[in-house]
Design a protein around this motif. Structure first.
Motif, short mmCIF file in Angstrom:
data_model
loop_
_atom_site.label_atom_id
_atom_site.label_comp_id
_atom_site.label_asym_id
_atom_site.label_seq_id
_atom_site.Cartn_x
_atom_site.Cartn_y
_atom_site.Cartn_z
N SER A 371 0.82 -0.97 0.10
CA SER A 371 0.01 -0.09 0.09
C SER A 371 0.89 1.28 -0.04
N ALA A 372 1.91 1.41 0.88
CA ALA A 372 2.74 2.56 1.23
C ALA A 372 3.47 2.96 -0.10
N SER A 373 3.68 2.00 -1.07
CA SER A 373 4.83 2.18 -2.25
C SER A 373 4.14 3.03 -3.31
N VAL A 374 2.62 3.22 -3.26
CA VAL A 374 1.98 3.96 -4.10
C VAL A 374 1.36 5.35 -3.48
N GLN A 375 1.60 5.65 -2.13
CA GLN A 375 1.09 6.81 -1.60
C GLN A 375 1.52 8.07 -2.00
N GLN A 376 2.96 8.09 -2.35
CA GLN A 376 3.48 9.52 -2.66
C GLN A 376 2.91 10.01 -3.87
N THR A 377 2.75 8.94 -4.89
CA THR A 377 1.99 9.61 -6.25
C THR A 377 0.48 9.83 -5.84
N TRP A 378 0.14 8.67 -5.29
CA TRP A 378 -1.74 8.63 -5.39
C TRP A 378 -2.05 9.92 -4.71
N PHE A 379 -1.30 10.31 -3.64
CA PHE A 379 -1.92 11.39 -2.65
C PHE A 379 -1.70 12.92 -3.28
N THR A 380 -0.34 12.89 -3.65
CA THR A 380 -0.07 14.18 -4.20
C THR A 380 -0.94 14.40 -5.79
N ASP A 381 -1.22 13.37 -6.39
CA ASP A 381 -1.93 13.36 -7.46
C ASP A 381 -3.42 14.03 -7.38
N MET A 382 -3.78 14.11 -6.26
CA MET A 382 -5.27 14.37 -5.72
C MET A 382 -5.43 15.99 -5.75
N PHE A 383 -4.27 16.60 -5.86
CA PHE A 383 -4.18 18.01 -5.55
C PHE A 383 -3.57 18.83 -6.50
N ASP A 384 -3.95 19.74 -6.86
CA ASP A 384 -3.38 21.06 -7.78
C ASP A 384 -1.83 21.28 -7.10
N ALA A 385 -1.23 21.58 -7.93
CA ALA A 385 0.36 21.98 -7.57
C ALA A 385 0.51 23.04 -6.56
N ARG A 386 -0.38 24.07 -6.91
CA ARG A 386 -0.26 25.38 -6.01
C ARG A 386 -0.67 25.00 -4.59
N ILE A 387 -1.36 23.75 -4.28
CA ILE A 387 -1.66 23.55 -2.78
C ILE A 387 -1.48 22.21 -2.47
N ARG A 388 -0.57 21.48 -3.10
CA ARG A 388 -0.16 20.29 -3.13
C ARG A 388 0.43 19.97 -1.75
N TYR A 389 1.56 20.62 -1.59
CA TYR A 389 2.33 20.48 -0.15
C TYR A 389 1.45 20.62 1.19
N SER A 390 0.42 21.71 1.00
CA SER A 390 -0.46 21.91 2.13
C SER A 390 -1.50 20.76 2.03
N GLY A 391 -2.19 20.49 1.17
CA GLY A 391 -3.26 19.47 0.89
C GLY A 391 -2.61 18.25 1.29
N ALA A 392 -1.71 17.68 0.69
CA ALA A 392 -1.34 16.08 0.80
C ALA A 392 -0.68 16.01 2.24
N GLY A 393 0.19 17.01 2.47
CA GLY A 393 1.05 16.80 3.57
C GLY A 393 0.26 17.24 4.91
N PHE A 394 -0.86 17.98 4.84
CA PHE A 394 -1.80 18.07 5.81
C PHE A 394 -2.64 16.73 6.23
N GLY A 395 -3.14 16.18 5.15
CA GLY A 395 -3.90 15.05 5.28
C GLY A 395 -3.03 13.77 5.79
N TYR A 396 -1.65 13.75 5.59
CA TYR A 396 -0.91 12.78 5.67
C TYR A 396 -0.49 13.17 7.19
N ALA A 397 -0.20 14.22 7.67
CA ALA A 397 0.23 14.50 9.14
C ALA A 397 -0.79 14.15 9.92
N VAL A 398 -2.25 14.51 9.65
CA VAL A 398 -3.20 14.21 10.41
C VAL A 398 -3.62 12.46 10.75
#
Length: 450
Positions: A371-398
């Motif tokens: 599962s974890a091997s595809v998280q980086q691409t799966w999670f970042t793909d769900m967000f626009d590049a302008r909000i990607r660090y915030s969106g994917a990073g915040f969800g991952y941290a929560v």
């Protein structure tokens, strides 16, 4: 401003939207992609070495050292509670570093996180015990753990984006899987450090000063990671955002406004890796030490075998995901994790090294890593590049904040009886929730939209 969700590899056009995955921008040079992936991996090793080192110490030594109690179980619970503090503060780090990562740059944030982590861990190694300074000892320990949580909360988003945004489209999962490999190697180094110290010192020496040594070498690892990361150029996607002035003023607020379901999806999907990881590498030590005759050193050895195997297996899953697509990896992985609980606990009870190695392999190298091997691409793909660090990073941290309570919850479920059945049920339930959430969220990934 409404922000659409676009794949990680899609470059911005002059309209502010991104081009297609097969898009107009040339792929990054292979050497640049490999260098960015290496920087993400090496930095992740250092940050997660420090973060997970605390988990091992919390299970083995922090109870009597900083939370003395007449009831040993109370001391263990207090120690694991302090371990969970780092996870509570991860969303704060995800919010802070996500904001500046989307505004200032991915690389700069990664340099800061690794420096903060190294200093906090070294300070933990220098802390006096409760016997020396009383209540100030646990207060300082918990405060430093909070600093660790803030630093690691900003780590994953930047490391994942540096790897994904610089990778050619046909190697994104493979190169980005290094972020997960780095976390395993960090834990391996931490486990190895504790194993060496335990074998070279008496029990009294270990309790007095031996446990401090792995924390004190953190500053050396941090300096090496700092040197490597400071020499890597900025993510190509962010560099283009700067050039076209397409950056978002309040990226986290925009992510919460436009992509709340995607953030929730990340939290649900991460239940599988959080439950497998912390049951395998933290709770297992508590269980065998307090409820079985199996020595914790045997569990550490078996877990280190799983950590070594994590490097080739996670890379293999990344390669296969690039070849066949990521969807199946969030079906097979959670199913393996859901089925792993019973054999894992039977193996821990048996004390047999081959059985424990097999138990860790099913739980970690299959259930977690697939599962974890595809998280980086799966999670970042769900967000626009302008909000990607915030969106994917915040969800991952929560999600990490939720996962931090897995050892504490599992210990509470054991109670005085030592019956691990409720813990196995917890693992299966969390894994199946991740499976369902993955199927639901696939439509937001690049492959799902195509």
């Amino acid at each position: 401003m409404t922000v659409s969700n676009v794949p990680a590899s899609e470059p911005y056009s002059s309209s502010g939207r991104t081009g297609p995955v097969d898009g107009e921008a040339p792929a990054p040079p292979p050497s640049g992609a490999r260098r960015a992936a290496m920087a993400s991996t090496v930095g992740a090793i250092v940050d997660w070495y420090d973060f997970f080192l605390y988990g091992t110490a919390a299970a083995l030594v922090f109870g009597p050292m900083f939370f003395p109690s007449e009831d040993p179980t109370v001391g263990v619970l207090a120690s694991l509670g302090s371990f969970a503090v780092g996870f509570v503060f991860r969303p704060i780090g995800g919010a802070i570093f996500g904001h500046f990562g989307d505004r200032v740059g991915r690389r700069k944030m990664l340099v800061i996180t690794i420096l903060i982590m190294g200093l906090a861990s070294t300070a933990i190694g220098l802390l006096p015990s409760y016997a020396a300074i009383g209540i100030a000892a646990p207060i300082l320990l918990v405060s430093l753990r909070a600093v660790q949580g803030i630093a690691v909360g900003g780590e994953w988003g930047g490391a994942a984006l540096m790897a994904v945004e610089n990778a050619p489209k046909n190697k994104r999962n493979f190169l980005a899987s290094g972020v997960q490999i780095g976390s395993f190697l960090g834990l391996l180094l931490g486990t190895l450090a504790f194993s060496i110290v335990t074998n070279l010192t008496t029990e009294e020496q270990f309790d007095t000063w031996g446990w401090r040594l792995p924390f004190l070498v953190s500053i050396l690892f941090a300096l090496v990671g700092l040197w490597i990361r400071s020499g890597v150029p900025e993510s190509k996607v962010f560099a283009e955002l700067e050039e076209t002035k397409k950056k978002q003023a309040a990226p986290l607020l925009e992510a919460l406004k436009t992509s709340p379901k995607q953030i929730l999806a990340i939290i649900g999907m991460r239940l599988v890796d959080q439950s497998t990881f912390y049951i395998g590498f933290t709770f297992s030590l508590v269980y065998v030490k307090n409820y079985t005759d199996t020595p914790p050193s045997s569990v550490l050895t078996a877990s280190m075998v799983a950590l070594v195997l994590a490097v080739p297996t996670t890379s293999l899953w990344g390669l296969l995901a690039d070849r066949f697509g990521a969807r199946w990896f969030y079906i097979i992985g959670p199913l393996c994790a859901a089925a792993a609980g019973v054999p894992f606990f039977f193996a821990l009870e048996s004390g047999s090294m081959p059985m424990m190695i097999l138990g860790f392999f099913i739980l970690i190298n299959l259930g977690h890593n697939i599962s974890a091997s595809v998280q980086q691409t799966w999670f970042t793909d769900m967000f626009d590049a302008r909000i990607r660090y915030s969106g994917a990073g915040f969800g991952y941290a929560v999600a990490g904040a939720v996962g931090g309570f897995v050892p504490l919850t599992a210990t509470a479920l054991l109670g005085d009886s030592g019956n691990w059945t409720p813990v196995a049920i917890l693992l299966a339930a969390a894994s199946l929730v991740a499976l369902v959430t993955g199927l639901w969220s696939y439509k937001w990934t690049g492959q799902g939209r195509r």
